[in-house]
Design an enzyme around this catalytic site. Structure first.
Site, PDB file in Angstrom:
ATOM      1  N   CYS A  55       0.833  -1.215   0.000  1.00 45.19           N
ATOM      2  CA  CYS A  55       0.000   0.000   0.000  1.00 45.19           C
ATOM      3  C   CYS A  55       0.864   1.260   0.000  1.00 45.19           C
ATOM      4  CB  CYS A  55      -0.919  -0.029   1.223  1.00 45.19           C
ATOM      5  SG  CYS A  55      -1.645   1.569   1.661  1.00 45.19           S
ATOM      6  N   CYS A 175      -1.383  22.038   5.745  1.00 43.88           N
ATOM      7  CA  CYS A 175      -1.748  20.943   4.834  1.00 43.88           C
ATOM      8  C   CYS A 175      -1.350  19.581   5.383  1.00 43.88           C
ATOM      9  CB  CYS A 175      -1.088  21.197   3.474  1.00 43.88           C
ATOM     10  SG  CYS A 175      -1.060  19.769   2.374  1.00 43.88           S
TER      11      CYS A 175
END
Length: 365
Positions: A55, A175
């Site tokens: 992943c 962010c």
């Protein structure tokens, strides 16, 4: 012979050999055998990540999660930071309703009904979550100076478009994706620290001294990553994966470097493709190829061109030279504790010798 067969395997293990002194992971590995004891019956809470090795998002989270665990290691008796390879241990993933990776769950140490973690995957958000749940504060060690070059309106003009290829990440302090990228970007900068022609840089696009630059570059979302070829101010948008490995492959392809994850050189580091034909031509009598190798080397500016000539000469005088010298270099490499420049040199020469031994596998290190 036997040595020739095992040499590629030895070279493939170089990163492990050169990082033998690296500390063990602070994250607890969980399996069906120890999960209940460590998480459900311990009486202490635990943050558990369910991941899969393949992943991409899990790979991006890994360095952040490791730093998180290290920060709370001093409070091991009060809280655990753990992970489950849910691809290997599918029964645990199924048991707790895991349908995607990475999935983070908070266990209170008493029940088998966890709370889903829904916050950011940056270090700050994860740390805040654990502290709010346990009142335990992390301990942070002093960090080494950043290897990333920070650019603003002025320094951008001084660095970009000059004599280096520059990979720039435009970020914003708030962010979440930028925070996830931060440790990966640091690792990338460290990996290319010994490459004089490559610069890994970052711009705080919301800082007062960089807002004009961000506007000029058309940055409208974060992180925005751009690649500037040496001598050019025309950027190429980076649109690949945001893993360290993906960034390294991108720079290797676009800058002609040969770096591997961890900062070492890959199996092609130091080698010169132009010599492949000469090696093939004289493989039955390398001594006869000295003159042709010398002529070729005189046309190249590569620092290892003359080393090729030396090997031709040495094998011409002693057929066993390449095998013996390769074994000696591997011994030096395996001892570790080498300066990065010295390690690069040893791996480069070892890779060249493998060309003469016919064991120049293209597998990544």
């Amino acid at each position: 012979m036997f040595f020739n067969r095992i040499l590629p395997a030895i070279v493939a293990l170089l990163p492990a050999l050169t990082s033998a002194s690296a500390p063990a992971s602070s994250v607890i590995d969980l399996t069906p055998k120890n999960f209940d004891e460590v998480v459900l019956k311990s009486g202490k809470p635990a943050l558990v990540e369910f991941f899969a090795p393949w992943c991409g998002h899990c790979k991006n989270l890994a360095p952040v999660y490791e730093e998180l665990a290290t920060g709370f290691q001093h409070a091991a008796g009060k809280v655990s930071v753990a992970k489950v390879d849910a691809d290997e241990h599918k029964s645990l993933g199924k048991r707790f309703g895991v349908t995607g990776f990475p999935t983070l769950k908070w266990f209170d140490g008493k029940s088998d009904k966890p709370e889903d973690y829904k916050g950011g995957r940056d270090l700050e958000s994860l740390t805040k979550f654990i502290t709010e749940k346990t009142s335990v504060k992390p301990k942070t060690k002093g960090k080494l100076p950043s290897a990333v070059t920070f650019l603003d309106d002025q320094s951008f003009k001084q660095k970009v478009g000059k004599d280096q290829d520059v990979l720039v990440a435009f970020t914003a302090p708030w962010c979440g994706h930028c925070k996830t990228l931060a440790p990966i970007w640091e690792a990338l900068a460290n990996t290319f620290a010994n490459e004089p022609n490559v610069l890994v840089a970052k711009v705080d696009a919301e800082a007062e001294n960089a807002k004009a630059l961000a506007k000029e570059q058309g940055v409208s979302s974060y992180p925005t990553i751009k690649f500037f070829k040496k001598g050019s101010l025309e950027p190429t948008p980076y649109e690949g994966a945001r893993s360290e490995d993906a960034f390294i492959q991108y720079l290797n392809k676009n800058s002609g470097t040969h770096r591997a994850v961890g900062g070492g050189l890959d199996a092609t580091g130091g080698t010169i493709e132009a010599f492949d034909a000469v090696i093939e031509k004289f493989k039955s009598a390398y001594g006869d190829g000295v003159e042709e190798a010398t002529t070729l080397a005189s046309t190249l500016k590569d620092e290892y061109a003359q080393y090729y000539v030396k090997v031709f000469q040495k094998i011409g005088a002693n057929k066993e030279y390449a095998e013996k010298e390769s074994k000696r270099l591997q011994g030096l490499i395996s001892k570790g504790n080498l300066a990065s420049e010295k390690l690069d040199d040893l791996i480069s020469r070892s890779n060249i010798l493998r060309k003469f031994l016919g064991t120049d596998d293209k597998s990544e290190l």
